[in-house]
Design a protein around this motif. Structure first.
Motif, short mmCIF file in Angstrom:
data_model
loop_
_atom_site.label_atom_id
_atom_site.label_comp_id
_atom_site.label_asym_id
_atom_site.label_seq_id
_atom_site.Cartn_x
_atom_site.Cartn_y
_atom_site.Cartn_z
N VAL A 1 1.76 -13.97 1.09
CA VAL A 1 0.63 -13.74 0.19
C VAL A 1 -0.08 -12.47 0.66
O VAL A 1 -0.32 -12.30 1.85
N CYS A 2 -0.44 -11.62 -0.28
CA CYS A 2 -1.02 -10.33 0.12
C CYS A 2 -2.37 -10.48 0.81
O CYS A 2 -2.78 -9.60 1.56
N ILE A 3 -3.07 -11.58 0.57
CA ILE A 3 -4.36 -11.79 1.21
C ILE A 3 -4.28 -12.83 2.33
O ILE A 3 -5.30 -13.34 2.79
N ALA A 4 -3.07 -13.14 2.79
CA ALA A 4 -2.93 -14.09 3.90
C ALA A 4 -3.57 -13.50 5.16
O ALA A 4 -3.39 -12.32 5.45
N PRO A 5 -4.34 -14.30 5.91
CA PRO A 5 -4.94 -13.79 7.14
C PRO A 5 -3.87 -13.51 8.19
O PRO A 5 -2.98 -14.32 8.42
N ASN A 6 -3.96 -12.34 8.81
CA ASN A 6 -2.98 -11.95 9.82
C ASN A 6 -3.60 -11.75 11.21
O ASN A 6 -2.88 -11.66 12.19
N GLY B 1 -3.31 -6.27 1.93
CA GLY B 1 -4.52 -6.25 2.74
C GLY B 1 -4.23 -6.67 4.16
O GLY B 1 -3.18 -7.26 4.45
N HIS B 2 -5.13 -6.34 5.07
CA HIS B 2 -4.93 -6.71 6.47
C HIS B 2 -6.27 -7.00 7.13
O HIS B 2 -6.50 -6.67 8.28
N ALA B 3 -7.19 -7.59 6.35
CA ALA B 3 -8.53 -7.85 6.87
C ALA B 3 -8.50 -9.03 7.85
O ALA B 3 -7.71 -9.96 7.69
N PRO B 4 -9.34 -8.99 8.88
CA PRO B 4 -9.35 -10.06 9.88
C PRO B 4 -10.19 -11.26 9.47
O PRO B 4 -11.05 -11.16 8.59
N VAL B 5 -9.96 -12.37 10.14
CA VAL B 5 -10.83 -13.54 10.05
C VAL B 5 -11.65 -13.58 11.34
O VAL B 5 -11.09 -13.46 12.44
N VAL B 6 -12.96 -13.72 11.20
CA VAL B 6 -13.85 -13.74 12.37
C VAL B 6 -14.48 -15.14 12.48
O VAL B 6 -15.12 -15.62 11.55
N ILE B 7 -14.24 -15.79 13.60
CA ILE B 7 -14.80 -17.12 13.86
C ILE B 7 -15.92 -16.97 14.88
O ILE B 7 -15.67 -16.69 16.05
N CYS B 8 -17.14 -17.12 14.42
CA CYS B 8 -18.31 -16.93 15.27
C CYS B 8 -18.60 -18.18 16.11
O CYS B 8 -18.07 -19.27 15.85
N THR C 1 0.84 -1.20 0.00
CA THR C 1 0.00 0.00 0.00
C THR C 1 0.87 1.25 0.00
O THR C 1 0.56 2.24 -0.67
N ARG C 2 1.97 1.22 0.73
CA ARG C 2 2.88 2.38 0.78
C ARG C 2 3.41 2.71 -0.61
O ARG C 2 3.38 3.88 -1.03
N VAL C 3 3.88 1.71 -1.33
CA VAL C 3 4.39 1.95 -2.68
C VAL C 3 3.26 2.39 -3.61
O VAL C 3 3.43 3.27 -4.46
N GLY C 4 2.08 1.80 -3.44
CA GLY C 4 0.94 2.19 -4.26
C GLY C 4 0.60 3.66 -4.08
O GLY C 4 0.32 4.37 -5.07
N GLN C 5 0.64 4.15 -2.87
CA GLN C 5 0.37 5.56 -2.61
C GLN C 5 1.40 6.45 -3.31
O GLN C 5 1.05 7.49 -3.89
#
Length: 359
Positions: free
Chosen positions: A282-287, A252-259, A229-233
């Motif tokens: 991987v850019c979409i790896a869950p963190n 990306g840095h979206a979370p995984v939610v386990i209900c 994202t930094r380079v993209g900006q």
């Protein structure tokens, strides 16, 4: 791979060296030198732009059905090189060979798919409310500059080269300097598949050298980046100066939610699969994982079980299911993050340090 060497592709000519000091490519599995690659500079960028300008005049006028033939030719040339491509990728980024083979097949599909798109580049005829008809026609936007990361070096280039060629646009690629042989093999497939001189060009060199020159060029009308994202900006700000169109695939840095009502065992298995894929690179790896308190222990146990089942080793060994982190700088960063997290009160369930037998 002694018979293969990284080469620049400029104006239809492959070059194994320039006047600049070559780039060194390190094997992530052994931290030994794999090979060197020719380093491009200002002279190579200017020459590539010259050839791209000439290619645009010709390629933009080629009918979509003829472009499609070239794209399918590239796909077939990549099929002929799929073993070499997988080995080069596996050597350069340390991904297990079986997983590397899968990426090659996905990239080949990109060229076949965009060949079909080239045959469907239709305009529109729209009835006007004032009478008559309004007609639209699709035209190539112009020269494209593409910047790709090292974590999926075949697929990322394919997803930029194929649509550019389908649209009638020449493309200048600056792939990661960690993956020059992988990129060279793709360039060779493009040339063998029928891409005219100047329509696909490959430049290796530090981003701080190549990128500003391409961004400043008025004739580059579109950029495509896969990166942080930094380079993209930064590139979006630079693109605004010459009003370039942009396509950005950023981190990306979206979370995984386990209900509470989740199938926790299945969730743990799937989360582990996506988290550990490509050693987490991987850019979409869950963190981040937000797990209902009643499922925390069970989910954690499932992740631990999956992690401890991984077979670490050399990327060329077919028994290996996870290779090393590609860059030593990333390894050091992950170690520091792990240590800081534990110091902040986190409880480590497994791992957390370099395996003694793979250090």
């Amino acid at each position: 791979m002694p018979d293969l060497i990284p080469k620049l592709l400029i104006g239809g000519e492959f070059r194994a060296q320039t006047t600049l000091e070559p780039l060194r490519v390190i094997n992530p599995c052994t931290e030994e030198l794999l090979w060197t690659a020719p380093r491009g500079g200002a002279a190579e960028v200017e020459e590539a732009l010259h050839h791209a300008r000439a290619a645009l005049k010709i390629w933009s006028k080629v009918h979509g059905w003829e472009r499609a033939k070239v794209l399918r030719g590239i796909a077939r040339a990549m099929e002929a090189r799929k073993g070499a491509l997988a080995r080069a990728l596996s050597h350069e980024i340390g991904r297990p060979i079986a997983q590397s083979e899968g990426e090659v097949l996905i990239a080949i599909e990109q060229f076949d798919w965009f060949a079909g798109e080239a045959e469907r580049l239709f305009g529109e005829t729209i009835p006007s409310r004032q009478g008559g008809r309004l007609a639209t026609a699709l035209e190539p936007v112009g020269i494209v500059a593409a910047f790709t990361a090292w974590n999926f070096p075949i697929n990322l280039l394919a997803r930029k080269i194929a649509p550019a060629l389908a649209a009638g646009c020449p493309i200048i690629c600056r792939p990661s300097e960690q993956t020059p042989l992988t990129s060279t093999l793709i360039a060779e497939a493009c040339a063998e598949g029928g891409a005219p001189a100047g329509t696909v060009q490959m430049l290796f060199g530090p981003a701080e050298t190549i990128t500003p020159l391409l961004m400043a060029a008025e004739e580059v009308r579109k950029i495509s980046l896969t990166g942080s994202t930094r380079v993209g900006q930064m590139l979006l700000a630079e693109a605004a100066k010459t009003v370039k169109r942009c396509s950005m695939e950023l981190g990306g840095h979206a979370p995984v939610v386990i209900c509470e009502d989740a199938d926790v065992d299945n969730a743990a298995a799937l989360c582990a699969l996506f988290k550990f894929r490509n050693a987490g690179q991987v850019c979409i790896a869950p963190n981040r994982f937000y797990v209902h308190e009643s499922l925390v222990e069970r989910f954690g146990s499932g992740m631990v079980k999956a992690g401890e089942a991984l077979v670490l080793g050399d990327s060329q060994d077919r028994a290996t299911t996870m290779g090393p982190l590609t860059l030593a700088s990333q390894r050091d960063r992950v170690e520091a993050l792990s240590a800081d997290t534990e110091a902040s009160g986190a409880r480590r369930l497994t791992g957390g340090r370099r395996p003694a037998n793979h250090n």
